[in-house]
Enzyme design. Sequence first.
Site: not given
Length: 377
Positions: A13-15
């Site tokens: 989740g999320c970069a």
Amino acid sequence: MLKKEGQIRIPAGCAISGIMDKKGKRFSGEMIIDSISVMHERSNGLGGGFAAYGIYPDHKDSFAFHLFYDSKVAQRETEELLKKYYDIELVEAIPTRKVSAIKDSPIIMRYFAKPKIDELYQSGFNEDDFTVKFVFKVNNGIDGAFVVSSGKNMGVFKAVGYPEDIGEFYKLENIYGYIWTAHGRFPTNTPGWWGGAHPFNLLGYSVVHNGELSSYGSNREYLRQNGYECSLQTDTEVVAYLFDLYYRKHKLPIEIVCKILAPPMWDEINRMPREQKRLYKSLRAVYGLGLMNGPFSVIISTGTGLIALNDRIKLRPLVVAEKGDMIFIASEESAIRAVCENPQKVWHPRGGEPVIGLLGKTVSTYIEHNYIREVTA
């Protein structure tokens, strides 16, 4: 039937990614797109974006407002407010191109403007506080209008989609800056909408964030008590406002700001020398409602540098590298090596240990005994 390791993948989740030239040399947005796109599977297409600094040298002394509008009515109402409080130098649509993956685009405009002298004088504010009030007035008072960014010589470009598609949509290959940050979003408990995509910005500060702040409620109330209005339905908003409060309004050193946001554990404080123990106990007592709890890694941009910071026990990944005048920060090392062959230094900062890269200075990190050392890992 239970699947074995390798047969199923659960996205982290999320970069996040950030790149800076320490000498202030500007480079195209292609590099940050190449970096963030390596981490495609860390986001789910519900939001992404970029912040870039040094992109408006011809208007560097004016506030560069980027705005989204849902309707012409919202645009007209906002522009009337803008003309009341600001002398506007230039109004234009932000250049975009059609990209099939980017849908339901709002009206996207930018304005270069300076506060009107008489309005500024009557307000009793400096021009930064004057502009913060204007941003809150638009975001909370005009239905269908949203201030995307409000700094000088910088801008935020974001949307609902994957970051590489958003970069293509905004033609970032034609934009040159000395600091770039990027975000690929994987929202867990908030909606995916254009305004809710990262980066979040206020004045010259922007934030990209991977994680979740369990302290959001107390942080939001603390900010409300200090004149900030949180209304954007995401915890990342509070990071930008907390940094603005501590760094700009309270004028605290960056290193201390980071130690308020991610302070040492109490057992660690109790083992510190007497003076250090006094310092951290005082910070916890004064700023207790403004510390951030929960898993997070953030990259904060100030226009003069990049700051990378993890939660205290490092529940989200963060990697830093250097090569020549360039600093690279990302969720994954692969996102750095995609744009930087053979980096001279690569390291994983410890939990709660900020990495600070400022223009013209050596990258430093601030450790628990209150001194700055050069990173040699």
